[in-house]
Design a protein around this motif. Sequence first.
Motif, short mmCIF file in Angstrom:
data_model
loop_
_atom_site.label_atom_id
_atom_site.label_comp_id
_atom_site.label_asym_id
_atom_site.label_seq_id
_atom_site.Cartn_x
_atom_site.Cartn_y
_atom_site.Cartn_z
N ILE A 73 43.97 34.75 40.68
CA ILE A 73 43.29 35.55 39.67
C ILE A 73 42.63 36.73 40.40
CG2 ILE A 73 41.06 34.36 39.79
CD1 ILE A 73 40.97 34.50 36.69
N SER A 74 42.10 37.67 39.66
CA SER A 74 41.40 38.81 40.24
C SER A 74 40.26 38.37 41.15
CB SER A 74 40.85 39.71 39.13
OG SER A 74 39.93 40.66 39.65
N ASP A 75 40.01 39.14 42.21
CA ASP A 75 38.88 38.82 43.08
C ASP A 75 37.55 39.18 42.42
OD1 ASP A 75 39.12 41.55 43.20
OD2 ASP A 75 38.96 41.71 45.36
N GLN A 76 37.60 39.81 41.22
CA GLN A 76 36.38 40.11 40.47
C GLN A 76 36.04 39.00 39.47
OE1 GLN A 76 34.41 42.88 41.15
NE2 GLN A 76 35.85 42.91 42.88
N GLU A 96 43.18 36.42 49.04
CA GLU A 96 44.57 36.57 49.43
C GLU A 96 44.91 38.05 49.40
OE1 GLU A 96 47.89 33.82 48.06
OE2 GLU A 96 48.24 35.55 46.77
N LYS A 97 45.17 38.66 50.55
CA LYS A 97 45.43 40.09 50.62
C LYS A 97 46.79 40.42 50.01
CE LYS A 97 42.47 41.28 54.51
NZ LYS A 97 41.58 42.06 53.63
N GLY A 99 47.83 43.87 50.07
CA GLY A 99 48.15 45.22 50.52
C GLY A 99 47.03 46.19 50.25
N GLY A 100 46.81 47.13 51.20
CA GLY A 100 45.75 48.11 51.04
C GLY A 100 44.40 47.41 50.99
N ASN A 101 43.57 47.82 50.04
CA ASN A 101 42.26 47.18 49.87
C ASN A 101 42.26 46.16 48.75
OD1 ASN A 101 41.05 48.76 51.90
ND2 ASN A 101 40.83 50.48 50.47
N GLN A 102 43.45 45.81 48.25
CA GLN A 102 43.53 44.89 47.12
C GLN A 102 43.60 43.45 47.57
OE1 GLN A 102 46.88 46.59 44.70
NE2 GLN A 102 45.38 46.41 43.07
N ASN A 103 42.93 42.60 46.81
CA ASN A 103 42.97 41.16 47.07
C ASN A 103 43.15 40.41 45.76
OD1 ASN A 103 42.21 41.28 49.95
ND2 ASN A 103 40.23 41.99 49.15
N LEU A 104 43.78 39.27 45.86
CA LEU A 104 43.74 38.28 44.80
C LEU A 104 42.77 37.19 45.23
CD1 LEU A 104 47.50 37.84 43.81
CD2 LEU A 104 45.72 39.03 42.53
N GLN A 105 42.33 36.41 44.28
CA GLN A 105 41.46 35.28 44.58
C GLN A 105 42.24 33.99 44.34
OE1 GLN A 105 37.10 33.49 43.14
NE2 GLN A 105 38.00 35.23 42.10
#
Length: 748
Positions: A73-76, A96-97, A99-105
């Motif tokens: 799910i979103s890291d937010q 869970e990275k 790519g770039g500055n994006q992550n999943l949770q």
Amino acid sequence: MHTFRLVFSTFLLLTLSLAINAQTRLTLTWEVLKYDIDATLPQNFSDRDLDAKATLSLKNISSSTATKLTLRISDQAAVSTVMVNGAKEEFTTSLEKIGGNQNLQRIQMGVPSVAKGGNVTVLVNYKLKVKANSGLNALSPVSSQFLPLSYWYPTPTSWYFNGGADYAPFILKVNSTNGLTAISSGQKTASGFDQKLNAQPFFTAGNWNTITANGIEVFVPKGMDANGEIAKELGNLAAEAKSYTLGLAGKGFDNPIKIVGVARGSGFSDGGTIFVDESVFARQKLDSQTALSVIEGIVKIWLGNVVKVQDDSYGVIQEGLTRYIATEFIAKKYGQDTANLERLRQRTKYAAISERDAPLNLLSPIDGYYYTATANKGAMIWKYLADSNGQNFYKIIQTQAADGELNLRELRNAFSEQKEYLDYLIENVTKMNLMIGLPQVSGSQTKVALRNLSDIDVVIDVVATTLSDKQLVNKVTIDSGKFGEAVFNSPEKIVRVEVDANKIYPQTDYSDDIAPREIDENDALVFIKREFDRQKYDAAEKNANAVLKIYPNFDDARILLARSQLANGKSPAAQKNFQDVLNLKLPTAQSLAWANVGLGQIAQSSGQSAGAKQYFDEAIANDSELSATLTARRERSKIGANGNIDVGIKTFFDSFDKAISSNNKAGIDSMVLSGEVSKFASGIAGQAQAWNTQVQQIDKIDGENVWVEVNLKVRLLNREEENGIAVYRLTKVGNDWKLSNVEIFEVS
């Protein structure tokens, strides 16, 4: 160079794949059988949280008993509780990275032993924070939106998994306290939406008028398209595309089709719900990109929702085959010339990234060029297979899809006679270039030299055009890496030759496919615009005519021709070309905008101020290209027709100027729509010594949104006074105006 690129791309993609999901399709553990999501929008939108609970019915599709489960799910997202089969379960979270500055949770938990083929039910309660609104997710009192790639709901498989994300039937309930209408895919029920096909949960909420055309619901933002003409055209187009797709699928599907006008997120579609830009309903006619998006959205009901498309390289089917079919429908409805223009745009877009793409079997949506490659290169692959297999083409696809699933591995086996072509095009980077030489007369024959710079043999059509415009076709085989020859027996002089006239081979360079070689760029528009931007209008006009000789209905080229003619003082010729673009069956939105700008400039130069203003208003309402919009606004301002200025809007800017000049950040924030333009608002707070806004024009967008064109005089800390034009979007919330976007800010 290509070897290095292939090795590097392979390494990079494998690394990202491990970071995203260290499993192949064969080792996936969980399949989603159904989502049941209850989402609640906030009562006060200073609260930036979506409250949600998601229930997932999951099946163990691995070969052994499962005792662990990971959801993404979103890291937010702030997860409060997780229940498994009705019992509260302990869980851990980690990043869970992607790519770039994006992550999943990751949400990780244990589950009671689930045997192979067994099911488990998981309930997740969570809040999702939306810091700033975007096309993927937004929270505001006038519109909210959550699309799958905002990662707003928990699911086992990463959206970027190269075998495809999770698709399943879903039930969705959206609770709104401010009167917004929610739209998703599937059947509308008393409590929400029931999507019985394989799909991804999403919704948008806002205010629309509904127009039904040919059984298709079109949701038009309130206050737009008063006569419903564009809405009816979109509905009829979707209905025709559905009928066409059903004929190819060989089976029926009864799923509601909805076309929704949105301010952001246009181009998205899933489960029969298709987002189009709200400005479509303000244009004088339907544009090519919107038409293509609608048709592709219909085809994807078959290829993705009715038939599950997954496994490695799934995008070649879901994006590529969809685009091929959509372009074939365009040929049927609008004519072959219009379809050929779409194919020209497709291969031009692909050629632009062909020197840096990766093999199709390694791509995943994490790659920035994923959709450009899978859709456009993929469409060429399917065209080749269709041309090679004739009437059997769709029969083969129907046979492979009969079990409700479709993957590229099965299709490659089914099209085994084209194995060499498919292996080369799917498993390798593009390094093909087909070349043709000048026609040479030899007795009663004309010979043309050919070259194949690739690692496979090609069988292609070479087309010769005679002095009387007669076309001769010769099918030629050229061995890999070798030279070849096409021979034409014609008493008439051959003035032009083209290799691979049907363009079924993706190449790195298309400019050497035609001889004599008049266009020295892969992109025909760059060939014209290069001279136009240098203000060499004679050369631009010459280049435009060379392109139009090959593609006479190429509206973008005709616009540049007309603009060059206008700059050279050839108003009558320019006027005719601008008008010809407006009369085309399916021009681009940008061409429509520039045609109106040009006609407005011509009318203005002849003293027809009222007519000029109408053209400029049309270009502004089009809202497809910043340069065209800015030019139209600047030209319109010369007329000096300000119109009536709404008192409430003038009062808004008086207060806005005062809040900025007095460094009142709280006052500024109170005048900005929740979640919007936060960087702009924070950037001017505390930085301005003087800020003066003079309202010039107000353009209505819909019932609750306007564009406000202003002249600005500002002085920031430690800087000289600056002035220029700005265009703000204001949104009515209750009885108050709020700043919701800064469309143009040309202040210096």
